[in-house]
Design an enzyme around this catalytic site. Structure first.
Site, mmCIF file in Angstrom:
data_model
loop_
_atom_site.group_PDB
_atom_site.id
_atom_site.type_symbol
_atom_site.label_atom_id
_atom_site.label_comp_id
_atom_site.label_asym_id
_atom_site.label_seq_id
_atom_site.Cartn_x
_atom_site.Cartn_y
_atom_site.Cartn_z
ATOM 1 N N ASN A 11 -7.505 -2.348 -12.527
ATOM 2 C CA ASN A 11 -8.654 -1.990 -11.972
ATOM 3 C C ASN A 11 -8.270 -0.627 -11.061
ATOM 4 O O ASN A 11 -7.419 -0.769 -10.287
ATOM 5 C CB ASN A 11 -8.945 -3.181 -10.633
ATOM 6 C CG ASN A 11 -10.033 -2.676 -10.027
ATOM 7 O OD1 ASN A 11 -10.737 -1.054 -10.347
ATOM 8 N ND2 ASN A 11 -10.474 -3.081 -8.929
ATOM 9 N N TRP A 12 -8.216 0.609 -11.141
ATOM 10 C CA TRP A 12 -8.263 1.499 -10.635
ATOM 11 C C TRP A 12 -9.203 2.328 -9.474
ATOM 12 O O TRP A 12 -8.540 3.148 -9.088
ATOM 13 C CB TRP A 12 -8.454 2.847 -11.782
ATOM 14 C CG TRP A 12 -7.010 2.739 -12.823
ATOM 15 C CD1 TRP A 12 -5.861 1.670 -12.931
ATOM 16 C CD2 TRP A 12 -6.612 3.824 -14.005
ATOM 17 N NE1 TRP A 12 -5.179 2.229 -13.445
ATOM 18 C CE2 TRP A 12 -5.913 3.514 -14.373
ATOM 19 C CE3 TRP A 12 -6.978 5.316 -14.283
ATOM 20 C CZ2 TRP A 12 -5.165 4.539 -15.278
ATOM 21 C CZ3 TRP A 12 -6.858 5.406 -15.688
ATOM 22 C CH2 TRP A 12 -5.448 4.930 -16.075
ATOM 23 N N LYS A 13 -9.666 1.234 -9.072
ATOM 24 C CA LYS A 13 -10.734 1.163 -8.095
ATOM 25 C C LYS A 13 -11.222 3.387 -8.156
ATOM 26 O O LYS A 13 -11.212 3.784 -8.872
ATOM 27 C CB LYS A 13 -9.603 0.808 -6.927
ATOM 28 C CG LYS A 13 -9.045 -0.416 -7.220
ATOM 29 C CD LYS A 13 -8.788 -1.119 -5.935
ATOM 30 C CE LYS A 13 -8.124 -2.288 -6.231
ATOM 31 N NZ LYS A 13 -7.481 -2.947 -4.859
ATOM 32 N N HIS A 97 -16.464 -7.315 -8.042
ATOM 33 C CA HIS A 97 -14.697 -7.739 -7.504
ATOM 34 C C HIS A 97 -14.582 -8.155 -5.818
ATOM 35 O O HIS A 97 -16.540 -7.840 -5.097
ATOM 36 C CB HIS A 97 -14.779 -6.207 -7.564
ATOM 37 C CG HIS A 97 -13.265 -5.920 -7.546
ATOM 38 N ND1 HIS A 97 -13.117 -5.993 -5.927
ATOM 39 C CD2 HIS A 97 -11.947 -6.109 -7.902
ATOM 40 C CE1 HIS A 97 -11.751 -5.477 -5.910
ATOM 41 N NE2 HIS A 97 -10.687 -5.630 -7.161
ATOM 42 N N GLU A 99 -14.272 -6.792 -3.289
ATOM 43 C CA GLU A 99 -14.428 -5.258 -2.046
ATOM 44 C C GLU A 99 -15.833 -4.902 -2.614
ATOM 45 O O GLU A 99 -16.324 -5.203 -2.037
ATOM 46 C CB GLU A 99 -13.830 -4.036 -3.489
ATOM 47 C CG GLU A 99 -12.337 -4.078 -2.520
ATOM 48 C CD GLU A 99 -11.010 -4.131 -3.498
ATOM 49 O OE1 GLU A 99 -11.475 -2.893 -3.952
ATOM 50 O OE2 GLU A 99 -9.788 -3.537 -3.097
ATOM 51 N N GLU A 169 -9.439 -14.072 -7.464
ATOM 52 C CA GLU A 169 -8.412 -13.363 -7.143
ATOM 53 C C GLU A 169 -8.401 -13.467 -5.849
ATOM 54 O O GLU A 169 -9.723 -13.550 -4.985
ATOM 55 C CB GLU A 169 -9.422 -11.675 -7.362
ATOM 56 C CG GLU A 169 -9.201 -11.381 -8.513
ATOM 57 C CD GLU A 169 -9.148 -9.725 -8.484
ATOM 58 O OE1 GLU A 169 -8.001 -8.857 -9.447
ATOM 59 O OE2 GLU A 169 -10.023 -9.476 -8.620
ATOM 60 N N GLY A 175 -4.324 -6.101 -2.302
ATOM 61 C CA GLY A 175 -3.768 -4.912 -1.980
ATOM 62 C C GLY A 175 -3.266 -5.440 -0.895
ATOM 63 O O GLY A 175 -2.772 -4.169 0.609
ATOM 64 N N SER A 215 -1.649 -8.421 -6.188
ATOM 65 C CA SER A 215 -0.914 -8.127 -5.973
ATOM 66 C C SER A 215 -0.025 -8.069 -6.792
ATOM 67 O O SER A 215 1.981 -9.168 -6.407
ATOM 68 C CB SER A 215 0.373 -8.896 -4.777
ATOM 69 O OG SER A 215 -0.705 -8.039 -2.992
ATOM 70 N N GLY A 236 -4.387 -4.319 -9.590
ATOM 71 C CA GLY A 236 -5.177 -3.544 -8.952
ATOM 72 C C GLY A 236 -3.801 -2.160 -8.289
ATOM 73 O O GLY A 236 -3.910 -1.455 -9.816
ATOM 74 N N GLY A 237 -3.115 -2.065 -7.538
ATOM 75 C CA GLY A 237 -2.276 -1.083 -7.306
ATOM 76 C C GLY A 237 -1.205 -1.014 -8.559
ATOM 77 O O GLY A 237 -0.955 0.332 -8.660
HETATM 78 C C1 PEP Z 1 -7.751 -5.731 -7.475
HETATM 79 O O1 PEP Z 1 -8.091 -5.381 -7.080
HETATM 80 O O2 PEP Z 1 -8.303 -6.585 -8.314
HETATM 81 C C2 PEP Z 1 -6.470 -6.487 -6.891
HETATM 82 C C3 PEP Z 1 -6.081 -7.749 -8.119
HETATM 83 O O3 PEP Z 1 -5.838 -5.297 -6.552
HETATM 84 P P1 PEP Z 1 -4.342 -5.428 -5.691
HETATM 85 O O4 PEP Z 1 -2.852 -5.442 -7.618
HETATM 86 O O5 PEP Z 1 -3.665 -3.912 -5.752
HETATM 87 O O6 PEP Z 1 -3.931 -6.629 -5.393
#
Ligand code: PEP
Length: 252
Positions: A11-13, A97, A99, A169, A175, A215, A236-237
């Site tokens: 997920n590149w947000k 998600h 967010e 999640e 994050g 993470s 994500g990151g």
């Molecule tokens: C996400 O955005 O779904 C996520 C899990 O982010 P991260 O890996 O950065 O925690």
């Protein structure tokens, strides 16, 4: 042993211009060409979908969207529909998600409508659920998951759900650098699978892929994937960099 095929999704947000996204996609394709035992997906911003699709088509990497609206078209300024996403090459759509729930008012009801809209056009929904830190501290994790899964899947029957993917999640792990322990993640995944068994049916519960997100990094993916009910990751990151994401893809 399970025959569920792992899915590693990025997920590149709201990161990367279209040119940057296409370049990262190119670097990723270079690194994962030849990978045949894992499904791979990246979800760039809407503006980058087409340029990224041009780079990844005919590669093992599939395209996903980060969100979608439940109507096919209409006066809904700023929204995008499932058929529109399909038409630019999307195979998956991330829905609900945390967010989106936190900043954009998504509810279990809107998530349910979006899952239905995705299914109608053959977009594979990646349905996100997870508890906040406070809910975990208050020992409400399982009741939160129970409500989110039941309401998210309300009105849907087994035949409609064969492409559904659920992503567990925990909000406190997204994050933040904090990862759920392998055992915490396994407990939640097992619970979600048992809910699918109870509310839909046993066959779907056995075949549905449940991803862990929060993470995930090259250093922790292998241990998470050892857990019997973890079938992949939503990243994500660490998905923003082609090298680290490709290491996660090649977790074995
Ligand atoms: C996400 O955005 O779904 C996520 C899990 O982010 P991260 O890996 O950065 O925690």
């Amino acid at each position: 042993m399970t025959n569920r095929r792992p899915l590693i999704a990025g997920n590149w947000k709201m990161y990367k211009t279209p040119a940057e996204a296409a370049e990262t996609a190119r670097q990723l394709v270079e690194r994962v060409t030849g990978v045949t035992d894992v499904d791979i997906m990246i979800a760039p911003t809407f503006a980058s979908l087409e340029p990224v699709f041009k780079v990844i088509q005919n590669s093992p990497v599939a395209l996903g969207a980060q969100n979608l609206f439940w109507e096919n078209e209409g006066a809904y300024t700023g929204e995008i529909s499932a058929p529109m996403l399909k038409s630019v090459g999307c195979e998956y759509g991330i829905i609900g998600h945390s967010e989106r729930r936190q900043y954009f008012g998504e509810t279990d009801e809107t998530v349910n409508k979006k899952i239905q809209a995705a299914i109608q056009v053959g977009l594979k929904p990646v349905f996100c659920v997870g508890e906040t830190e406070k809910e975990r501290e208050d020992e409400q994790t399982l009741s939160v998951l129970d409500k989110q899964v039941k309401k998210g899947l309300e009105g849907l029957v087994s035949d409609q759900l064969d492409t559904l993917i659920i992503a567990y999640e925990p909000v406190w792990a997204i994050g933040t650098g904090k990862t759920a322990t392998d055992e915490q993640a396994q407990e939640a995944h097992q619970f979600i699978r048992s809910l699918v068994k109870k509310t839909v049916d046993n066959d779907l519960a056995e075949s549905i892929r449940i991803l862990y997100g929060g993470s995930v990094k090259p250093a922790n993916i292998a241990a998470l994937m050892e857990m019997p009910d973890i079938d992949g990751a939503l990243v994500g990151g660490a998905s923003l960099d082609a090298e680290s994401f490709s290491q996660i893809v090649k977790f074995k």
